[in-house]
Design an enzyme around this catalytic site. Structure first.
Site, mmCIF file in Angstrom:
data_model
loop_
_atom_site.group_PDB
_atom_site.id
_atom_site.type_symbol
_atom_site.label_atom_id
_atom_site.label_comp_id
_atom_site.label_asym_id
_atom_site.label_seq_id
_atom_site.Cartn_x
_atom_site.Cartn_y
_atom_site.Cartn_z
ATOM 1 N N HIS A 66 0.860 -1.344 -0.334
ATOM 2 C CA HIS A 66 0.004 -0.313 0.183
ATOM 3 C C HIS A 66 1.254 1.070 -0.011
ATOM 4 O O HIS A 66 2.124 1.507 0.710
ATOM 5 C CB HIS A 66 -1.305 0.153 1.493
ATOM 6 C CG HIS A 66 -1.852 -0.858 1.189
ATOM 7 N ND1 HIS A 66 -2.854 -1.114 0.359
ATOM 8 C CD2 HIS A 66 -2.116 -2.491 1.864
ATOM 9 C CE1 HIS A 66 -3.483 -1.833 0.777
ATOM 10 N NE2 HIS A 66 -2.871 -2.860 1.717
ATOM 11 N N ALA A 95 14.301 -16.758 13.061
ATOM 12 C CA ALA A 95 12.114 -16.891 13.965
ATOM 13 C C ALA A 95 11.920 -16.077 13.984
ATOM 14 O O ALA A 95 12.982 -15.063 15.219
ATOM 15 C CB ALA A 95 12.111 -17.856 14.433
#
Length: 203
Positions: free
Chosen positions: A114, A176
């Site tokens: 966006h 992670a």
């Protein structure tokens, strides 16, 4: 005789279900016969060009691969893996090499999705809601794109975000929860600690 016919029919049905489960595709794509697109996977290609999503031999896909109407290519090599709820979105190109393991809940975007400006962002969102994703680049004011390259033998652990313009070198491991905003050299363990950084949107 009837039992044999029934067994043959059941066998054909089981093979058809297995094939459907193995090759569930929701848009045109080039999928190697030995690859596996699992039932929960989503291949979203709103065009007729199957070359825009390519999945190599022995690769398993459980996540979503999305190319946009106006552009984007996702190319995944051989013996790779894309985990549950992983989202790969392309408006430019995402190249994933051979033997790449991508865990669950990973986001790989070669675009900003966006615009930064709030008014432009609202107009873009309204266009998607009312008419679908824009069909040409001219309607994508304020959206940045840059190719992503993930080289061979990379392991991306769960919850990672890989942002536009990034190259991850061969054999590297992304820990992670990391957010990758810059190139990663080959053969390193990349991790980042979360520290809030706030900059003004204007100025």
């Amino acid at each position: 005789m009837l039992a044999r016919a029934k067994a043959a029919l059941v066998g054909r049905l089981a093979r058809a279900i297995e094939e459907h489960q193995r090759r569930t595709v929701h848009g045109p794509a080039e999928v190697d016969p030995s690859a596996c697109v699992h039932l929960e996977a989503r291949l979203q290609n709103p065009t007729d060009d199957a070359h825009r999503i390519r999945i190599g031999a022995h690769t398993h896909v459980l996540g979503r691969l999305l190319v946009h109407p106006h552009g984007g290519v996702i190319d995944i090599g051989t013996w790779s893996y894309v985990g549950h709820r992983t989202d790969i979105s392309s408006m430019a190109s995402v190249h994933i090499g051979d033997r790449v393991l991508i865990a669950h809940d990973v986001n790989i975007f070669d675009n900003t999705a966006h615009p930064r400006d709030a008014g432009t962002r609202h107009r873009h969102h309204a266009h998607i809601v009312e008419r679908g994703h824009p069909l040409c680049g001219e309607l994508l004011e304020g959206i940045g794109t840059s190719p992503v390259v993930i080289e061979d033998d990379v392991w991306i652990s769960f919850g990672v975000s890989v942002l536009r313009g990034v190259r991850i070198g061969a054999g590297s491991i992304i820990a992670a929860g990391a957010t990758v905003t810059h190139d990663v050299p080959p053969g390193v363990l990349y991790r980042c600690e979360v520290r809030p950084i706030m900059t003004p949107l204007q100025g």
